[in-house]
Structures are given as C-alpha cells and as structure tokens.
Design a protein around this motif. Structure first.
Motif, PDB file in Angstrom:
ATOM      1  N   GLU A 108       0.852  -1.182   0.000  1.00  0.00           N
ATOM      2  CA  GLU A 108       0.000   0.000   0.000  1.00  0.00           C
ATOM      3  C   GLU A 108       0.890   1.235   0.000  1.00  0.00           C
ATOM      4  O   GLU A 108       1.800   1.336   0.820  1.00  0.00           O
ATOM      5  CB  GLU A 108      -0.899   0.031   1.239  1.00  0.00           C
ATOM      6  CG  GLU A 108      -1.962  -1.030   1.245  1.00  0.00           C
ATOM      7  CD  GLU A 108      -2.911  -0.871   2.422  1.00  0.00           C
ATOM      8  OE1 GLU A 108      -3.201   0.280   2.808  1.00  0.00           O
ATOM      9  OE2 GLU A 108      -3.353  -1.904   2.931  1.00  0.00           O
ATOM     10  N   PRO A 109       0.621   2.172  -0.901  1.00  0.00           N
ATOM     11  CA  PRO A 109       1.431   3.393  -0.899  1.00  0.00           C
ATOM     12  C   PRO A 109       1.147   4.222   0.348  1.00  0.00           C
ATOM     13  O   PRO A 109       0.020   4.234   0.849  1.00  0.00           O
ATOM     14  CB  PRO A 109       0.985   4.125  -2.167  1.00  0.00           C
ATOM     15  CG  PRO A 109      -0.358   3.566  -2.480  1.00  0.00           C
ATOM     16  CD  PRO A 109      -0.391   2.171  -1.934  1.00  0.00           C
ATOM     17  N   GLU A 110       2.186   4.857   0.844  1.00  0.00           N
ATOM     18  CA  GLU A 110       2.019   5.745   1.992  1.00  0.00           C
ATOM     19  C   GLU A 110       1.709   7.143   1.479  1.00  0.00           C
ATOM     20  O   GLU A 110       1.946   7.467   0.318  1.00  0.00           O
ATOM     21  CB  GLU A 110       3.300   5.756   2.823  1.00  0.00           C
ATOM     22  CG  GLU A 110       3.603   4.399   3.439  1.00  0.00           C
ATOM     23  CD  GLU A 110       4.762   4.460   4.404  1.00  0.00           C
ATOM     24  OE1 GLU A 110       4.980   5.516   5.019  1.00  0.00           O
ATOM     25  OE2 GLU A 110       5.452   3.433   4.537  1.00  0.00           O
ATOM     26  N   GLN A 111       1.169   7.965   2.353  1.00  0.00           N
ATOM     27  CA  GLN A 111       0.927   9.361   1.997  1.00  0.00           C
ATOM     28  C   GLN A 111       2.262  10.017   1.649  1.00  0.00           C
ATOM     29  O   GLN A 111       3.279   9.721   2.274  1.00  0.00           O
ATOM     30  CB  GLN A 111       0.286  10.115   3.171  1.00  0.00           C
ATOM     31  CG  GLN A 111      -1.133   9.699   3.465  1.00  0.00           C
ATOM     32  CD  GLN A 111      -2.075  10.121   2.341  1.00  0.00           C
ATOM     33  OE1 GLN A 111      -1.878  11.109   1.664  1.00  0.00           O
ATOM     34  NE2 GLN A 111      -3.117   9.327   2.140  1.00  0.00           N
ATOM     35  N   ALA A 112       2.246  10.891   0.665  1.00  0.00           N
ATOM     36  CA  ALA A 112       3.464  11.590   0.282  1.00  0.00           C
ATOM     37  C   ALA A 112       4.004  12.364   1.482  1.00  0.00           C
ATOM     38  O   ALA A 112       3.252  13.043   2.183  1.00  0.00           O
ATOM     39  CB  ALA A 112       3.185  12.544  -0.873  1.00  0.00           C
ATOM     40  N   ASP A 113       5.284  12.222   1.732  1.00  0.00           N
ATOM     41  CA  ASP A 113       5.932  12.901   2.846  1.00  0.00           C
ATOM     42  C   ASP A 113       7.387  13.126   2.473  1.00  0.00           C
ATOM     43  O   ASP A 113       8.210  12.212   2.593  1.00  0.00           O
ATOM     44  CB  ASP A 113       5.817  12.068   4.115  1.00  0.00           C
ATOM     45  CG  ASP A 113       6.479  12.717   5.318  1.00  0.00           C
ATOM     46  OD1 ASP A 113       7.043  13.836   5.170  1.00  0.00           O
ATOM     47  OD2 ASP A 113       6.437  12.110   6.393  1.00  0.00           O
ATOM     48  N   PRO A 114       7.725  14.317   1.989  1.00  0.00           N
ATOM     49  CA  PRO A 114       9.091  14.568   1.554  1.00  0.00           C
ATOM     50  C   PRO A 114      10.121  14.456   2.672  1.00  0.00           C
ATOM     51  O   PRO A 114      11.308  14.289   2.412  1.00  0.00           O
ATOM     52  CB  PRO A 114       9.049  15.994   0.987  1.00  0.00           C
ATOM     53  CG  PRO A 114       7.751  16.567   1.404  1.00  0.00           C
ATOM     54  CD  PRO A 114       6.852  15.458   1.818  1.00  0.00           C
ATOM     55  N   SER A 115       9.677  14.510   3.925  1.00  0.00           N
ATOM     56  CA  SER A 115      10.639  14.399   5.024  1.00  0.00           C
ATOM     57  C   SER A 115      10.885  12.936   5.417  1.00  0.00           C
ATOM     58  O   SER A 115      11.816  12.655   6.173  1.00  0.00           O
ATOM     59  CB  SER A 115      10.136  15.182   6.243  1.00  0.00           C
ATOM     60  OG  SER A 115       8.946  14.602   6.738  1.00  0.00           O
ATOM     61  N   ARG A 116      10.072  12.006   4.899  1.00  0.00           N
ATOM     62  CA  ARG A 116      10.255  10.589   5.218  1.00  0.00           C
ATOM     63  C   ARG A 116      11.527  10.077   4.556  1.00  0.00           C
ATOM     64  O   ARG A 116      11.777  10.328   3.382  1.00  0.00           O
ATOM     65  CB  ARG A 116       9.046   9.786   4.745  1.00  0.00           C
ATOM     66  CG  ARG A 116       9.128   8.313   5.121  1.00  0.00           C
ATOM     67  CD  ARG A 116       7.888   7.533   4.724  1.00  0.00           C
ATOM     68  NE  ARG A 116       7.783   7.413   3.287  1.00  0.00           N
ATOM     69  CZ  ARG A 116       6.718   7.777   2.583  1.00  0.00           C
ATOM     70  NH1 ARG A 116       5.676   8.312   3.161  1.00  0.00           N
ATOM     71  NH2 ARG A 116       6.698   7.631   1.278  1.00  0.00           N
ATOM     72  N   VAL A 117      12.316   9.354   5.313  1.00  0.00           N
ATOM     73  CA  VAL A 117      13.524   8.745   4.769  1.00  0.00           C
ATOM     74  C   VAL A 117      13.188   7.316   4.374  1.00  0.00           C
ATOM     75  O   VAL A 117      12.737   6.527   5.197  1.00  0.00           O
ATOM     76  CB  VAL A 117      14.672   8.761   5.811  1.00  0.00           C
ATOM     77  CG1 VAL A 117      15.894   8.052   5.268  1.00  0.00           C
ATOM     78  CG2 VAL A 117      14.989  10.196   6.214  1.00  0.00           C
ATOM     79  N   GLY A 118      13.354   7.006   3.103  1.00  0.00           N
ATOM     80  CA  GLY A 118      13.067   5.663   2.626  1.00  0.00           C
ATOM     81  C   GLY A 118      11.581   5.407   2.444  1.00  0.00           C
ATOM     82  O   GLY A 118      10.747   6.284   2.617  1.00  0.00           O
ATOM     83  N   ARG A 119      11.280   4.164   2.033  1.00  0.00           N
ATOM     84  CA  ARG A 119       9.911   3.687   1.812  1.00  0.00           C
ATOM     85  C   ARG A 119       9.166   4.513   0.752  1.00  0.00           C
ATOM     86  O   ARG A 119       7.975   4.769   0.877  1.00  0.00           O
ATOM     87  CB  ARG A 119       9.132   3.634   3.129  1.00  0.00           C
ATOM     88  CG  ARG A 119       9.744   2.679   4.131  1.00  0.00           C
ATOM     89  CD  ARG A 119       8.937   2.481   5.406  1.00  0.00           C
ATOM     90  NE  ARG A 119       8.081   3.564   5.832  1.00  0.00           N
ATOM     91  CZ  ARG A 119       8.420   4.536   6.693  1.00  0.00           C
ATOM     92  NH1 ARG A 119       9.637   4.569   7.187  1.00  0.00           N
ATOM     93  NH2 ARG A 119       7.553   5.454   7.052  1.00  0.00           N
TER      94      ARG A 119
END
Length: 158
Positions: A108-119
């Motif tokens: 399942e795609p996660e919500q877009a989050d430019p601060s997330r590292v990886g995934r």
C-alpha cells in the motif's frame, strides 16, 4: 506462463505469432543480492527485443522497466524473502511486468511525505507506470505494472 529454473532468466520467446505476444520469465530466491539480477534480466530482455525482434524500445522504457523491477524486487527482499518470479510480457507496444512472491501482505502506498527517509519505492513505481494492480494468489501475491515500450510524440519526460 512458463516457469524457468531458479538459475536465471529465459530469453524472450514469441508465443503465437498471430497474437504478437513475447514472453520472458525468471525465478529467483530473493535476497538483496538478487535485485541486480532482476534489473539485468529486464535490461537483457528489452535489448533482445530490439536486436532479435526489431522492436522499437526506447531508452526511457529500458531505464523505467529496470527502475520498476528494482523497486518491486527490493520490496520482495524486504517483506517476503524467498522465491520470486518475474514475468515479462510484450503486447501492443506495452511491457507488462509481473512480480510474484509468497508474501501475503499487500503493498500500500504511503501518503506523500518529503521528510520521510526511505519507503518511497511504491510511490516511484506508481508514478513511473501506466497501470498498476495487485492480486492475491493461492499462495502469495502478484504485482503487475504496464509501461509503454516507446515514447509517445508530444509526451514530455517525467
């Protein structure tokens, strides 16, 4: 769908000239070390389409297909290590990439989050492909994507 030994991929094979379908398949015992093998399989399959079948396969299609299979294989190595089958099917100017693994957890795609590292792998796949689907199998799941083999006139690169 044909199944090849776990030692590696099969060369593109034409199935029924009336249908114009070309298939390739490879099975891997998936680990992080095998991800490069899946990319090489896709690259060699597409280059063979050019040289052996004279098909128009753009550089972008080769790069995009390798990126997609790399991301899907990475997910298998992370979340469902074990056997993995990569099937390639060419028809009507499209490449269908199908990746089967024995894991039961559907991606399942996660919500877009430019601060997330990886995934971000599934996000990348969804942006790069023309169609995407996930199907439960009697054992495991199958992820399918389609991309065009050549660039459309007027289509700008991503």
């Amino acid at each position: 769908m044909e199944q090849q030994p776990t030692s590696g991929p099969a060369a593109p094979e034409e199935k029924g000239t009336s249908t114009g379908v070309i298939l390739g398949s490879a099975v891997y015992e998936m680990s992080s070390g095998k991800i490069a093998h899946t990319r090489a399989f896709v690259r060699e399959f597409l280059l063979e389409l050019r040289s052996r079948h004279g098909m128009n396969v753009s550089r972008r299609a080769v790069d995009t297909a390798q990126l997609i299979v790399s991301e899907l294989a990475t997910n298998v190595a992370k979340y469902a290590p074990g056997p993995c089958q990569v099937d390639l099917e060419v028809f009507g100017g499209l490449l269908r990439i199908s990746v089967w693994d024995s894991g039961t957890l559907l991606p399942e795609p996660e919500q877009a989050d430019p601060s997330r590292v990886g995934r971000h792998g599934l996000e990348i796949v969804l942006l790069a492909c023309q169609s995407f689907s996930v199907h439960r199998e009697p054992v495991g799941k199958r992820v399918r994507v389609e991309i065009p083999l050549h660039d459309s006139p007027g289509r700008t690169p991503a």
